[in-house]
Design a protein around this motif. Structure first.
Motif, short mmCIF file in Angstrom:
data_model
loop_
_atom_site.label_atom_id
_atom_site.label_comp_id
_atom_site.label_asym_id
_atom_site.label_seq_id
_atom_site.Cartn_x
_atom_site.Cartn_y
_atom_site.Cartn_z
N GLU A 205 27.00 5.45 10.00
CA GLU A 205 26.04 6.22 10.57
C GLU A 205 26.47 8.00 10.20
OE1 GLU A 205 27.01 5.33 14.56
OE2 GLU A 205 26.11 3.33 14.52
N ASN A 206 27.63 8.32 9.96
CA ASN A 206 27.81 9.76 9.77
C ASN A 206 27.33 10.04 8.31
OD1 ASN A 206 29.84 11.43 11.44
ND2 ASN A 206 30.57 9.31 11.50
N LEU B 107 25.04 16.55 16.23
CA LEU B 107 25.36 15.96 17.33
C LEU B 107 26.75 15.13 17.49
CD1 LEU B 107 21.74 14.21 17.84
CD2 LEU B 107 22.50 16.24 18.90
N GLY B 108 27.57 15.29 16.31
CA GLY B 108 28.65 14.59 16.28
C GLY B 108 29.83 15.44 16.51
N THR B 109 31.10 14.89 16.66
CA THR B 109 32.12 15.63 16.71
C THR B 109 32.76 16.07 15.40
OG1 THR B 109 33.40 13.37 16.87
CG2 THR B 109 32.80 14.45 18.69
N LYS C 282 35.56 17.50 9.02
CA LYS C 282 36.40 16.55 10.03
C LYS C 282 35.86 15.94 11.02
CE LYS C 282 40.81 18.56 8.62
NZ LYS C 282 42.26 19.19 9.30
N GLY C 283 36.07 14.77 11.48
CA GLY C 283 35.57 14.26 12.74
C GLY C 283 36.51 13.21 13.37
N ILE C 284 36.33 12.97 14.58
CA ILE C 284 36.85 12.07 15.37
C ILE C 284 36.16 11.06 16.02
CG2 ILE C 284 38.46 11.78 17.48
CD1 ILE C 284 39.32 14.77 17.18
N ASP C 285 36.53 9.67 16.04
CA ASP C 285 35.71 8.60 16.20
C ASP C 285 36.05 8.22 17.62
OD1 ASP C 285 34.23 6.22 16.44
OD2 ASP C 285 35.54 5.08 15.03
N ARG D 290 25.35 26.43 9.69
CA ARG D 290 25.12 26.39 11.03
C ARG D 290 25.41 24.95 11.69
NH1 ARG D 290 19.56 26.43 12.39
NH2 ARG D 290 19.00 25.51 10.26
N LEU D 291 26.26 24.34 11.16
CA LEU D 291 26.68 22.87 11.44
C LEU D 291 27.09 22.97 12.72
CD1 LEU D 291 27.29 20.19 10.51
CD2 LEU D 291 29.49 20.64 9.94
#
Length: 543
Positions: A73-74, A123-125, A205-208, A117-118
């Motif tokens: 999805e990412n 919409l994600g973390t 970087k992201g957190i699930d 501009r991320l």
């Protein structure tokens, strides 16, 4: 009693003891329980292991689905964020394409602007990550021929085939300035006739957080994203590839209230119990194989001493239980996979793929091992015996058929590759031909051939018709006939009796001249128990 009589009696006792041990060794667990009240520990352990390992696999599979879904999805979200005009569906193996210089510049600048501009778009973390140079920002590299001139109208070309790579780093501070400052730099003045590709790379970087709903600790990800504008073909079409490589990293500071930590401890205890069960199964099966080898050694020495000849290889292999070898391999994979799963659960490791392979394969072997217990019933044993009898013939047949299959694969790739999507590379050709053997997608394979060349179109018809006729009507029929022949042979043996081997003939013999109606005399049985060597006592417990 004379010395010769004592020696003869001793020989009979030894023979009868060996025969009793052999008969007991080749009994199934139920027969052993009826004969000597030996509890079938291994069978009970295998049934428990099936339940435990399957439960563990299902839990890990559900957790792994969350990981795969988050990555996929990412990746889709990144394509929509950074690829200008992305339709939501990849065009081919690449995501999209551009056909003009203006569109190329706009696509490059669009990706750079979206990165800046991320935080206001996504919409994600997500957050910015450091690249290989330990810097936060974008890295833009272009590959081009060193120098050259080109005049297609005059059919003139002068080019140096050496490739140069130029790179520029755009950090957040630079991107915060007037966009025209970095857009008008000399780096972005592209000589398209020399340009090979432009590569934009950046880390995020992201957190699930969805794992929290499953009462698991969240994972921290670093996404290594790469956008490639491929102009190697210089065909007037620049293909745009987007690749996102997601790596799971240990979160540095997790502070989550609730029952998640307690649930994690329960799962770790369950995994530890699975390791104990598999370790016990491993020890018991290894012990049975070792004792079987010792019993084989006794039988070989006795047979050579009494009959002055060696036992055939088939009888020697009867002492090595291949099911136990399968169980041992399964146990080893389950133990290693469970350890990896515990480390992943504790967020010390992130190798989901290796853990999935180990747990999945071990569960496969565990369920295949169930066939052994079904083989105790004659109706189910036909399948096992048929597979054993037909396997050597099937392998030899497949080796011969494989040569023909490879010939068609190479021929289809080189001739039909430029005219058919399914024949573009060797891998897809092999998959396409295998589908045809099974009767799948036949019409589409015939219909999708391009009719640009009449010669190639005629060849494709000859190629496909000959392959289908040869493999479906001849080779596949012969393959089935081999298995059917083995099945008929096994059914005939079950009705009329299997050919007796040296081992089976020995087990049918009676070691006592004064035998009763039972398998051995009570006298010899008592002597066997009294005179059995201490080193042989454990053979009563094998299997």
């Amino acid at each position: 009693m004379t010395g010769d009589a004592m020696a003869h009696l001793d020989s009979e006792v030894t023979e009868e003891c060996l025969r009793e041990d052999l008969k007991f060794y080749f009994m199934n667990p139920c027969e052993k329980f009826r004969a000597r009240q030996q509890i079938p520990w291994k069978m009970g352990l295998q049934i428990l292991k099936i339940v435990m390992v399957t439960t563990q696999l299902v839990r890990f599979g559900l957790s792994n689905q969350l990981v795969v879904a988050f990555k996929e999805e990412n990746t889709v979200a990144f394509k929509h964020l950074f690829l200008k005009g992305y339709s939501g569906v990849d065009e081919d193996e690449y995501s999209c394409s551009v056909y003009t210089q203006e569109d190329t510049y706009e696509s490059i600048f669009f990706a750079i602007s979206q990165f800046h501009r991320l935080r206001n778009l996504s919409l994600g973390t997500l957050g910015y990550g450091k690249n290989e140079d330990n810097r936060i920002g974008l890295k833009v590299c272009k590959q081009h021929y060193k120098k050259g001139t080109m005049f297609p109208s005059n059919e003139t070309l002068n080019i140096d085939s050496d490739i140069e790579i130029d790179c520029i780093h755009l950090d957040l501070q630079t991107l915060s300035k007037n966009p025209q400052d970095w857009k008008n730099s000399s780096f972005f003045r592209l000589a398209f006739y020399r340009l090979l590709q432009v590569e934009i790379s950046f880390h995020l970087k992201g957190i699930d957080l969805q794992t929290i709903h499953s009462r698991e600790l969240p994972d921290c990800y670093i996404f290594q994203n790469t956008i490639i504008f491929d102009n190697k073909a210089h065909s007037g079409k620049i293909k745009i590839y987007f690749d996102s490589d997601a790596n799971i990293e240990e979160c540095k500071d997790l502070n989550i209230s609730g029952s998640i930590q307690k649930n994690t401890q329960y799962v770790l205890v369950f995994d530890a119990f699975v390791i104990v069960i598999c370790l016990a199964s491993l020890i018991l099966c290894t012990r049975s194989i070792v004792l079987g080898l010792r019993l084989r050694k006794r039988f070989l020495n006795f047979f050579l001493e009494k009959y002055k000849r060696c036992v055939c290889n088939a009888d020697q292999w009867e002492f090595i239980n291949r099911w136990y070898i399968l169980v041992i391999v399964s146990d080893l994979m389950s133990i290693i996979g469970s350890i990896l799963k515990m480390e992943i659960k504790a967020k010390n490791l992130t190798n989901y793929d290796l853990c999935s392979i180990l747990l999945g394969t071990s569960t496969l072997f565990v369920w295949v091992g169930v066939i052994r217990y079904l083989g105790y019933f004659q109706a189910y044993n036909v399948l096992i015996l048929t597979m054993q009898a037909s396997l050597p013939k099937v392998l030899r047949f497949c080796a011969c058929a494989g040569m023909i299959y490879l010939g068609y694969t190479f021929c289809g790739w080189i001739v039909l590759g430029p005219y058919h999507d399914k024949f573009e590379n060797l891998n897809t050709v092999a998959e396409c031909l295998f589908s045809l053997v099974n009767g799948d997608d036949m019409y589409a394979t015939f219909a999708h051939i391009q009719q640009k060349s009449l010669l190639v179109w005629l060849f494709s018809r000859l190629y496909l018709y000959s392959f289908i006729s040869l493999f479906i009507y001849m080779i596949l029929s012969l393959f089935i006939a081999i298995i059917t022949d083995s099945y008929d042979t096994i059914k005939k043996y079950q009705q009329n009796g299997f050919p007796a081997t040296d081992l089976q003939e020995f087990l049918k013999e009676c070691g006592s001249k004064e035998k009763c109606q039972k398998e051995s005399s009570a006298f010899l049985s008592c002597i066997c128990c009294l005179r059995r060597n201490g080193s042989d006592d454990h053979l009563m417990l094998i299997n």
